[in-house]
Design a protein around this motif. Structure first.
Motif: not given
Length: 163
Positions: A82-96
């Motif tokens: 839905i929001f591809p521009d936020y995928a890397q931000i989302d992954c950063s949160i998961a990594v933390e």
């Protein structure tokens, strides 16, 4: 706060294998992360094959430390969301979340930057044989720490602004 204040970047590991139960706990922590529109763009490749780990350790000039980890978790993201521009931000949160759980479990890791550098993303994608809709984000080598590092207190009151 314990793990937040204790976690450090670990680049040296012992030869002891990481238990499957601990790997699953790390992945569960990742998937508890919030994401834009609850899109959960992440997928995780758990690599224990020493040959593949060696190949991944050569995908970036800074990934060499992955070679001596007992497991490397590659975090990748989907682009058909839905929001591809936020995928890397989302992954950063998961990594933390993953890094904090890794510390909680008595393990060590370091986040190895892959995205947004296309050559690194392509190199990891080739090693993992990723389909076209998945893109490499980062690598987490995981293992029992072969080094002890003290975390410094990074709080800086000069960076806080009250309005």
């Amino acid at each position: 706060m314990k793990e937040i204040k204790h976690r450090t970047s670990i680049r040296n590991f012992t030869n002891e294998a990481v238990e499957q139960e601990k790997i699953e706990n790390i992945l569960r922590a990742a998937m508890q992360a919030p994401s834009a529109g609850n899109q959960q763009p992440w997928e995780f490749y758990v690599v224990t094959d020493k040959g593949k780990i060696k190949e991944l350790s050569e995908t970036s000039p800074y990934a060499g430390c992955a070679a001596n980890a007992s497991v490397v978790i590659a975090i990748v993201y989907k682009d058909d969301i839905i929001f591809p521009d936020y995928a890397q931000i989302d992954c950063s949160i998961a990594v933390e979340n993953m890094l904090l759980e890794i510390d909680h479990l008595g393990l060590g890791s370091v986040m190895l930057g892959i995205a947004p550098l296309k050559e690194r993303m392509d190199a990891v994608g080739k090693v993992l044989n990723l389909p076209e809709n998945l893109h490499a984000f980062t690598l987490l080598p995981v293992g029992y720490p072969g080094e002890v590092k003290e975390q410094e207190d990074r709080y800086d009151a000069n960076r806080v602004h009250y309005l």
